[in-house]
Design a protein around this motif. Structure first.
Motif, mmCIF file in Angstrom:
data_model
loop_
_atom_site.group_PDB
_atom_site.id
_atom_site.type_symbol
_atom_site.label_atom_id
_atom_site.label_comp_id
_atom_site.label_asym_id
_atom_site.label_seq_id
_atom_site.Cartn_x
_atom_site.Cartn_y
_atom_site.Cartn_z
ATOM 1 N N LEU A 182 0.830 -1.202 0.000
ATOM 2 C CA LEU A 182 0.000 0.000 0.000
ATOM 3 C C LEU A 182 0.864 1.251 0.000
ATOM 4 O O LEU A 182 0.593 2.211 -0.733
ATOM 5 C CB LEU A 182 -0.919 -0.010 1.226
ATOM 6 C CG LEU A 182 -1.876 1.183 1.379
ATOM 7 C CD1 LEU A 182 -2.879 1.203 0.237
ATOM 8 C CD2 LEU A 182 -2.589 1.114 2.724
ATOM 9 N N GLU A 183 1.926 1.255 0.792
ATOM 10 C CA GLU A 183 2.815 2.410 0.873
ATOM 11 C C GLU A 183 3.542 2.646 -0.455
ATOM 12 O O GLU A 183 3.800 3.784 -0.832
ATOM 13 C CB GLU A 183 3.845 2.203 1.989
ATOM 14 C CG GLU A 183 3.304 2.401 3.382
ATOM 15 C CD GLU A 183 3.036 3.863 3.691
ATOM 16 O OE1 GLU A 183 3.869 4.714 3.340
ATOM 17 O OE2 GLU A 183 1.974 4.153 4.274
ATOM 18 N N GLN A 184 3.882 1.583 -1.139
ATOM 19 C CA GLN A 184 4.669 1.703 -2.366
ATOM 20 C C GLN A 184 3.823 1.830 -3.619
ATOM 21 O O GLN A 184 4.355 2.035 -4.708
ATOM 22 C CB GLN A 184 5.599 0.495 -2.490
ATOM 23 C CG GLN A 184 6.660 0.437 -1.392
ATOM 24 C CD GLN A 184 7.544 -0.788 -1.482
ATOM 25 O OE1 GLN A 184 7.167 -1.804 -2.066
ATOM 26 N NE2 GLN A 184 8.726 -0.711 -0.893
ATOM 27 N N ALA A 185 2.502 1.730 -3.480
ATOM 28 C CA ALA A 185 1.605 1.844 -4.630
ATOM 29 C C ALA A 185 1.516 3.295 -5.087
ATOM 30 O O ALA A 185 1.767 4.224 -4.311
ATOM 31 C CB ALA A 185 0.224 1.327 -4.263
ATOM 32 N N PRO A 186 1.157 3.536 -6.338
ATOM 33 C CA PRO A 186 0.942 4.909 -6.798
ATOM 34 C C PRO A 186 -0.135 5.583 -5.969
ATOM 35 O O PRO A 186 -1.035 4.922 -5.435
ATOM 36 C CB PRO A 186 0.481 4.716 -8.251
ATOM 37 C CG PRO A 186 0.966 3.364 -8.635
ATOM 38 C CD PRO A 186 0.928 2.545 -7.390
ATOM 39 N N PRO A 187 -0.078 6.926 -5.821
ATOM 40 C CA PRO A 187 -1.095 7.623 -5.027
ATOM 41 C C PRO A 187 -2.496 7.320 -5.538
ATOM 42 O O PRO A 187 -2.741 7.334 -6.744
ATOM 43 C CB PRO A 187 -0.748 9.107 -5.241
ATOM 44 C CG PRO A 187 0.696 9.104 -5.615
ATOM 45 C CD PRO A 187 0.914 7.830 -6.388
ATOM 46 N N PRO A 188 -3.432 7.015 -4.626
ATOM 47 C CA PRO A 188 -4.810 6.720 -5.049
ATOM 48 C C PRO A 188 -5.535 7.987 -5.472
ATOM 49 O O PRO A 188 -5.072 9.106 -5.239
ATOM 50 C CB PRO A 188 -5.438 6.122 -3.783
ATOM 51 C CG PRO A 188 -4.657 6.748 -2.666
ATOM 52 C CD PRO A 188 -3.256 6.909 -3.183
ATOM 53 N N ASP A 189 -6.700 7.802 -6.077
ATOM 54 C CA ASP A 189 -7.487 8.958 -6.505
ATOM 55 C C ASP A 189 -8.013 9.751 -5.328
ATOM 56 O O ASP A 189 -8.305 10.931 -5.446
ATOM 57 C CB ASP A 189 -8.665 8.495 -7.379
ATOM 58 C CG ASP A 189 -8.171 7.891 -8.684
ATOM 59 O OD1 ASP A 189 -7.068 8.273 -9.115
ATOM 60 O OD2 ASP A 189 -8.892 7.056 -9.248
ATOM 61 N N GLN A 190 -8.158 9.089 -4.176
ATOM 62 C CA GLN A 190 -8.648 9.781 -2.996
ATOM 63 C C GLN A 190 -7.893 9.273 -1.779
ATOM 64 O O GLN A 190 -7.377 8.171 -1.785
ATOM 65 C CB GLN A 190 -10.155 9.544 -2.811
ATOM 66 C CG GLN A 190 -10.574 8.088 -2.855
ATOM 67 C CD GLN A 190 -12.073 7.934 -2.807
ATOM 68 O OE1 GLN A 190 -12.775 8.801 -2.319
ATOM 69 N NE2 GLN A 190 -12.580 6.819 -3.293
ATOM 70 N N PRO A 191 -7.777 10.097 -0.733
ATOM 71 C CA PRO A 191 -7.001 9.703 0.447
ATOM 72 C C PRO A 191 -7.694 8.618 1.235
ATOM 73 O O PRO A 191 -8.886 8.372 1.063
ATOM 74 C CB PRO A 191 -6.932 11.007 1.251
ATOM 75 C CG PRO A 191 -8.182 11.746 0.863
ATOM 76 C CD PRO A 191 -8.370 11.433 -0.598
ATOM 77 N N LEU A 192 -6.887 7.962 2.088
ATOM 78 C CA LEU A 192 -7.437 6.959 2.995
ATOM 79 C C LEU A 192 -8.475 7.614 3.881
ATOM 80 O O LEU A 192 -8.216 8.599 4.540
ATOM 81 C CB LEU A 192 -6.320 6.366 3.857
ATOM 82 C CG LEU A 192 -6.713 5.275 4.847
ATOM 83 C CD1 LEU A 192 -7.197 4.046 4.095
ATOM 84 C CD2 LEU A 192 -5.534 4.917 5.741
ATOM 85 N N GLY A 193 -9.670 7.096 3.874
ATOM 86 C CA GLY A 193 -10.741 7.674 4.670
ATOM 87 C C GLY A 193 -11.978 6.823 4.563
ATOM 88 O O GLY A 193 -11.963 5.759 3.951
ATOM 89 N N PRO A 194 -13.098 7.280 5.122
ATOM 90 C CA PRO A 194 -14.303 6.451 5.174
ATOM 91 C C PRO A 194 -14.800 5.986 3.828
ATOM 92 O O PRO A 194 -15.395 4.922 3.720
ATOM 93 C CB PRO A 194 -15.322 7.363 5.861
ATOM 94 C CG PRO A 194 -14.510 8.377 6.580
ATOM 95 C CD PRO A 194 -13.271 8.561 5.786
ATOM 96 N N THR A 195 -14.572 6.793 2.768
ATOM 97 C CA THR A 195 -15.113 6.416 1.471
ATOM 98 C C THR A 195 -14.049 5.875 0.518
ATOM 99 O O THR A 195 -14.324 5.602 -0.626
ATOM 100 C CB THR A 195 -15.786 7.630 0.808
ATOM 101 O OG1 THR A 195 -14.818 8.679 0.647
ATOM 102 C CG2 THR A 195 -16.924 8.143 1.683
#
Length: 210
Positions: A182-195
């Protein structure tokens, strides 16, 4: 009342006060162990113990030697890992820990036993273990939105056999593979959070334990 009965009552009292299961087990002679998992730190439990021993119902335990033994659970590892990831602290910890390991600073300079257990993997694993040891009630979610991700990480770390039965294994090591991916993956479209999508490893499957 026997000393064994008083020890049992002392464990029950500390369980009520700390909200974690506490047992007081006899070792030999005047030596006893006070055991619990996660929950309060050693000095916090010692304060609870000292207070409890002021009560007459535990008077026979005052002259006994009680060794405090705090253990950790997979739940607390997952909770600390998810909190550190959300706060952005894992990236730096992984980089610094891996560099130190390569140089033989703080940690022994060891070659990884298999390709998946890199210096970065060890750095993440040990950093979260340190958070377990130094955090009071490490098993509790640091933020409400962490809870679903903690459960997802714990679930993703479960190994099952052909019949769907859980296989005993070191789930912390498997969770470390998941969190590193997870740390080494490309940045997701949205931050870690409820959704956000589950951090449990649709991105990368952890290698099988050896």
């Amino acid at each position: 009342m026997s000393r064994t009965s008083q020890a049992s009552l002392l464990g029950q009292h500390l369980t009520e006060v700390t909200e974690v299961t506490v047992t007081v087990d006899h070792i030999r002679g005047a030596e006893w162990s006070l055991n619990w998992a996660d929950g309060p730190l050693d000095h916090e439990m010692r304060a609870h113990l000292d207070d409890a021993l002021t009560h007459d119902r535990h008077a026979d335990m005052r002259d006994q030697r009680l060794t405090l033994l705090r253990e950790s659970t997979s739940r607390s590892w997952a909770a600390r890992a998810i909190a550190a990831h959300r706060e952005g602290a894992l990236t730096t910890a992984i980089a610094e820990g891996a560099d130190n390991r390569r140089l033989g600073v703080d940690l022994p300079r060891l070659d990884p036993p298999n390709p998946g257990e890199t210096h970065e993997w060890f750095a993440l694993l040990h950093h979260v273990q340190k958070l377990q040891r130094t955090t009071s009630y490490p098993e509790r979610a640091s933020a409400p939105e962490d809870e679903s991700f903690i459960e997802a990480l714990l679930g993703a770390a479960v190994l099952t056999d052909a019949n769907g039965e859980p296989i005993p294994h070191n789930s912390e090591r498997r969770m470390a593979h998941i969190m590193l991916a997870l740390e080494q993956a490309p940045p997701p479209d949205q931050p870690l959070g409820p959704t956000a999508p589950s951090p449990a490893p649709a991105r990368a499957r952890a290698p099988e334990e050896r």
